[in-house]
Scaffold this active site. Structure first.
Site, short mmCIF file in Angstrom:
data_model
loop_
_atom_site.label_atom_id
_atom_site.label_comp_id
_atom_site.label_asym_id
_atom_site.label_seq_id
_atom_site.Cartn_x
_atom_site.Cartn_y
_atom_site.Cartn_z
N GLU A 53 0.82 -1.23 -0.01
CA GLU A 53 -0.26 -0.04 -0.05
C GLU A 53 0.90 1.46 -0.02
OE1 GLU A 53 -2.75 0.44 -0.91
OE2 GLU A 53 -3.91 -1.63 -0.35
N TYR A 57 -6.46 6.94 3.54
CA TYR A 57 -6.74 5.85 2.68
C TYR A 57 -5.73 4.43 3.47
CZ TYR A 57 -5.49 2.47 -0.66
OH TYR A 57 -5.43 1.28 -1.44
N ASP A 111 -9.29 5.53 -2.28
CA ASP A 111 -8.38 6.28 -3.14
C ASP A 111 -8.87 7.04 -4.29
OD1 ASP A 111 -9.20 3.98 -4.66
OD2 ASP A 111 -7.24 3.50 -5.30
#
Length: 372
Positions: free
Chosen positions: A46, A129, A147
């Site tokens: 991520e 996020y 996102d």
DNA sequence: TAGTCGTGGTA
DNA sequence: TTACCAAGACT
């Protein structure tokens, strides 16, 4: 009687999940269907994927996992090793924060990545996020990971007229209302896969979309006009000079940039200041040492997020034993590829020295330093 | 809140 | 070529 507008069906998360079960992308950081992914791998991926394409991340992710297999290994690694492994990926504060986060996880959480959105949010490099994405994907917490993909999908489904970024709170609320309690992680990944493969920025493949029927923008034929967003102007051109020094023992003069700010913590050949009205003919006055400077023809151009840069390259050869100026060092030309060199600085070195030794040849002929 | 922070791919 | 875009965070 219901009007056509009010009778529009609502998007059903289960329809999306059913699509996902058949069309999910197979990615290195994803667990097999039905299996909860490893938090370290999810977190690492991520961070790398922030503002970065899947294709660009893949090789870096695999290399990181090999060099730093666990959060402990990453925490114990020297920062130079982390920055070097990140070199070329961009947004280098991510690498610094990644390292700091690994240390925090080891020091404050016993080496376990925390499993709630709120706890994740406290860690360096993890924002709204990423906290939601890790909590949902690696811990099955009912969190809404919003996102760019999700913003695009939701703004089209609900035809959100308010432009980004002002529409963020509304889009987040709309998303939260859709997250299913049973598969929050799959839902997050499903929306992102949908955004990446179907609900693309340009020419979305609406005919293949599991949410085509409830999509308000599609019903109006306006899908490509969402999300609305206010555009920002590009920065002013900055110019400067870069100095490549080759010592007789086949070493190159490098320095490390300060930890904060642009290209923080990365290596580079010394350069002048970068200014809009920099005059290249004065470059020799900014040189890091006395030498017979040769101004190379052409310039090196590079575009950062918020400004374009044009560097004039000066080259000099100096005698064996020449000392490095303060805060600089000599690096063997043959091991330049082991340095944490950002793209712009690689271009400078290639401009002056030709292709760097040891550098893996980029896919044949795909890329040549932009030297005019 | 708006600016800062890379790089590579695409049309 | 230019412009935009890609799983944002930090200040």
């Amino acid at each position: 009687m219901l009007t056509p507008a009010s009778s529009a069906t609502k998007p059903d998360p289960q329809d999306l999940l059913a699509w996902y079960d058949h069309h999910r992308r197979d990615l290195p950081w994803r667990a097999r269907p039905g299996v909860t992914a490893d938090p370290y791998r999810v977190w690492l991926s991520e961070i790398m994927l922030q503002q970065t394409t899947v294709a660009a991340v893949k090789p870096y992710y695999l290399k990181f996992l090999e060099r730093f297999p666990t959060v402990e290994a990453l925490a114990e690694a020297p920062s130079e090793a982390v920055m070097q492994a990140w070199a070329g990926l961009g947004y280098y504060s991510r690498a610094r924060n990644l390292h700091a986060c690994a240390k925090a996880v080891v020091d404050k959480h016993g080496g376990r990545i925390p499993g709630t959105e709120a706890e994740l949010l406290k860690l360096p490099g993890i924002g709204a996020y990423t906290a939601a994405a890790v909590a949902a994907i690696a811990f099955n917490e009912k969190a809404a990971a919003v996102d760019g993909n999700v913003e695009r999908v939701m703004s089209r489904i609900f035809m959100v007229e308010e432009p980004l970024p002002k529409a963020k709170p509304l889009i987040r609320a709309l998303t939260e209302a859709l997250v299913p309690a049973d598969r929050p992680g799959d839902f997050a990944q499903a929306v992102m896969d949908l955004g990446a493969t179907i609900c693309t920025p340009k020419r979305p493949a609406c005919a293949l979309c599991p949410w085509m029927v409830p999509c308000r923008a599609r019903a109006e034929g306006l899908q490509e006009t969402f999300p609305r967003k206010q555009k920002k102007e590009s920065g002013q051109l900055r110019k400067g000079a870069a100095f490549v020094v080759l010592r007789a023992d086949d070493t190159i003069l490098l320095r490390t940039r300060p930890p904060q700010g642009l290209l923080g913590g990365m290596a580079e050949p010394p350069t002048s200041a970068w200014e809009p009205d920099y005059e290249p003919s004065r470059a020799v006055l900014d040189a890091p040492m006395e030498a017979r400077w040769q101004r190379l023809p052409g310039t090196v151009k590079h575009v950062f997020t918020h400004f374009p840069l044009e560097l004039t390259v000066l080259f000099a050869k100096v005698a064996k034993g020449t000392p490095a100026p303060e805060d600089m060092r000599w690096t063997p030309r043959m091991t330049l590829h082991e340095e944490a060199l950002p793209g712009a600085m690689k271009k400078v070195l290639v401009h002056a020295l030709g292709e760097l030794p040891g550098a893996k040849a980029k896919t044949s002929g795909q890329k040549q330093a932009k030297s005019v």
